[in-house]
Write a protein that holds these residues in place. Structure first.
Motif, PDB file in Angstrom:
ATOM      1  N   GLY A 136      -5.067  13.495   5.995  1.00 48.84           N
ATOM      2  CA  GLY A 136      -5.789  12.284   5.514  1.00 48.84           C
ATOM      3  C   GLY A 136      -5.291  11.255   4.881  1.00 48.84           C
ATOM      4  O   GLY A 136      -5.840   9.744   4.923  1.00 48.84           O
ATOM      5  N   SER A 137      -4.447  10.892   4.018  1.00 48.53           N
ATOM      6  CA  SER A 137      -4.106  10.336   3.605  1.00 48.53           C
ATOM      7  C   SER A 137      -2.609   9.809   4.158  1.00 48.53           C
ATOM      8  O   SER A 137      -2.749   8.305   3.656  1.00 48.53           O
ATOM      9  N   TRP A 154       3.961   6.481   2.590  1.00 51.85           N
ATOM     10  CA  TRP A 154       3.019   7.476   2.408  1.00 51.85           C
ATOM     11  C   TRP A 154       4.125   8.432   2.217  1.00 51.85           C
ATOM     12  O   TRP A 154       5.818   8.323   2.573  1.00 51.85           O
ATOM     13  N   VAL A 164      -5.375   9.869  -2.472  1.00 51.49           N
ATOM     14  CA  VAL A 164      -6.687  10.077  -1.054  1.00 51.49           C
ATOM     15  C   VAL A 164      -5.809  11.102  -1.362  1.00 51.49           C
ATOM     16  O   VAL A 164      -4.810  12.057  -1.077  1.00 51.49           O
ATOM     17  N   ARG A 221       0.709  -1.370  -0.086  1.00 52.93           N
ATOM     18  CA  ARG A 221       0.155   0.275  -0.306  1.00 52.93           C
ATOM     19  C   ARG A 221       1.124   1.163   0.129  1.00 52.93           C
ATOM     20  O   ARG A 221       1.734   1.853   0.971  1.00 52.93           O
ATOM     21  N   ALA A 236      -9.930   7.972  -2.697  1.00 54.22           N
ATOM     22  CA  ALA A 236     -10.759   8.121  -2.028  1.00 54.22           C
ATOM     23  C   ALA A 236     -10.366   9.942  -1.739  1.00 54.22           C
ATOM     24  O   ALA A 236      -9.304  10.388  -1.931  1.00 54.22           O
ATOM     25  N   LEU A 279      -4.767   6.899   6.130  1.00 52.05           N
ATOM     26  CA  LEU A 279      -5.219   6.010   5.583  1.00 52.05           C
ATOM     27  C   LEU A 279      -4.002   4.672   5.245  1.00 52.05           C
ATOM     28  O   LEU A 279      -4.226   4.171   4.712  1.00 52.05           O
ATOM     29  N   PRO A 281     -11.380   4.557   8.795  1.00 53.12           N
ATOM     30  CA  PRO A 281     -11.512   4.925   8.106  1.00 53.12           C
ATOM     31  C   PRO A 281     -13.529   5.774   7.670  1.00 53.12           C
ATOM     32  O   PRO A 281     -13.543   6.717   7.275  1.00 53.12           O
ATOM     33  N   GLU A 282     -14.131   4.777   7.882  1.00 55.56           N
ATOM     34  CA  GLU A 282     -15.671   4.829   7.883  1.00 55.56           C
ATOM     35  C   GLU A 282     -16.226   5.982   8.591  1.00 55.56           C
ATOM     36  O   GLU A 282     -17.577   6.133   8.625  1.00 55.56           O
ATOM     37  N   HIS A 315      -3.132   3.291   8.112  1.00 52.48           N
ATOM     38  CA  HIS A 315      -3.711   1.987   8.837  1.00 52.48           C
ATOM     39  C   HIS A 315      -3.232   0.977   7.653  1.00 52.48           C
ATOM     40  O   HIS A 315      -4.119  -0.041   8.253  1.00 52.48           O
TER      41      HIS A 315
END
Length: 304
Positions: A33-34, A45, A193, A11, A220, A37, A284-285, A40
Motif C-alpha cells: 500500500g505504501s 519509496w 502510509v 513525494r 494515510a 501510493l 487510492p479512493e 501513484h
C-alpha cells in the motif's frame, strides 16, 4: 517582481518494519500500500528498519524481511536506514526539547502511575532512578486534529487520553515516537502510509513535530488485517509468514485487500508484470477504512 514559490518537495513514502520476526500478510499489505501510493504520486519509496527494542528483536529478522520484500519486487529507492545507528540524531532532538522546557526527566514508575490509569500528568513523589525516562510535556488543551487520506478526520485530546509521553525510556532505549518523528523529517518523508493500528500514535507525533519545528507529513492509515479470531494479524495465530519463494498469490491477495480489482492482475505471470499492472490500475479512493479479513492464500502449484 515577486519570486516564484519554492517547488514542493518530492513525494516520498516509506515502509518501516520492526525486526521482530518474518513479514506476515499484514506487513505485506502495508508495504504494498505504501509503495503503490508513493508510485501513484510519482514519488520515491524508502525502507527503514525500526530496530529500537533489542529485547524484542529476532536475530537475522531484518535481513530476512529485506529478502522477502525483494522477492515481492519492493526494493527501497535509497539506502536502507537502521534506527539502531541513528542515536546521535535522537539525542540532539532530545537535548533541544530539554533545553526549551518541552521535555523533562521523569522518575515515575509504572506502578506509581497506575492510580491515574497509566497516564502521566504530574510526577509522583518517590525514589529517583539513575537513568530516568524523558517525557514530552503535554499541557491541557493539547487536542490534535488531522485529515487522514483513508480514515477521514481524526482528533485526539492528547493531554486527557495519553498524557506526557515517553521520548527515552528508563532502560535507556529510544521511544518509537521520538525516533519516527526525527527519521521522517531527516529522510524527507512527505507521506506516512501505515496500518491503522498506528492511527492512535499520529497525534503524539504531530505534537512532537510542532515542538521540534519539523514539517508534518500527510497521513494515510491502511485497513487492519484481522485473523479468524478477530485479532490484529501480527498478534494472531494466523500470522504466518508470506512466502517469498511463491510471491504472486500473496501479492494478488494484498492487492485485493486494498480494495483493488482482482482482474487487473489476473494475466500477470511474474512479480514485475504484476507490479506494473498494479501501478497502472491502482486507485487510492478504492481503499476502504475498515478492517479486512486475512485471506486464504493458495500456492501457485496447487492451482496447476
Amino acid at each position: 517582481m515577486t519570486p516564484p514559490p519554492p517547488p514542493a518537495p518530492p513525494r516520498r513514502g516509506r515502509f518501516a518494519p520492526s525486526p521482530t520476526g518474518p513479514l506476515h500478510f499484514g506487513s505485506l499489505l502495508a508495504a504494498l500500500g505504501s509503495w503503490l501510493l508513493a508510485r501513484h504520486a510519482g514519488g520515491e519509496w524508502l525502507v527503514r528498519i525500526e530496530d529500537l527494542d533489542p529485547p524484542r528483536e529476532v536475530p537475522g529478522a531484518a535481513e530476512a524481511q529485506l529478502r522477502t520484500l525483494a522477492a515481492f519486487g519492493l526494493v527501497s529507492d535509497g539506502p536502507v536506514v537502521r534506527q539502531s545507528e541513528r542515536g546521535a540524531l535522537y539525542q540532539a532532538a532530545l537535548e533541544r526539547l530539554l533545553a526549551g522546557g518541552a521535555a523533562f526527566e521523569c522518575h515515575c514508575s509504572r506502578s506509581a502511575l497506575a492510580a491515574d490509569g497509566g497516564i502521566h500528568h504530574r510526577c509522583r513523589a518517590g525514589g529517583r532512578r539513575d537513568t530516568p525516562a524523558v517525557r514530552l510535556r503535554v499541557p491541557p488543551g493539547s487536542t490534535v486534529a488531522f485529515e487522514d487520506a483513508i480514515q477521514g478526520r481524526c482528533a485526539q485530546d492528547v493531554h486527557a487520553e495519553v498524557g506526557d509521553f515517553v521520548l527515552r525510556r528508563a532502560d535507556g532505549y529510544w521511544a518509537y515516537q521520538l525516533a519516527v518523528v526525527v527519521d521522517d523529517a531527516a529522510q524527507g518523508i512527505t507521506a506516512v502510509v501505515r496500518g491503522a493500528d498506528l492511527l492512535d500514535s499520529t497525534p503524539r507525533q504531530i505534537l512532537l513535530q510542532r515542538a521540534l519545528g519539523l514539517p508534518t507529513p500527510a497521513y494515510a492509515h491502511l485497513p487492519l488485517v484481522l485473523g479468524a479470531d478477530g485479532r490484529k494479524l501480527s498478534k494472531s495465530l494466523a500470522a504466518l509468514p508470506v512466502d517469498g519463494d511463491d510471491p504472486l498469490p500473496a501479492l494478488r491477495a494484498a492487492w485485493q485487500a486494498l480494495g483493488q480489482p482482482p482482474a487487473a492482475l489476473r494475466g500477470a505471470g511474474s512479480v514485475p508484470a504484476a507490479l506494473a499492472a498494479a501501478q497502472a490500475a491502482f486507485r487510492p479512493e478504492r481503499i476502504a477504512p475498515g478492517p479486512v479479513p486475512a485471506p486464504v492464500i493458495v500456492p501457485a502449484h496447487a492451482l496447476e
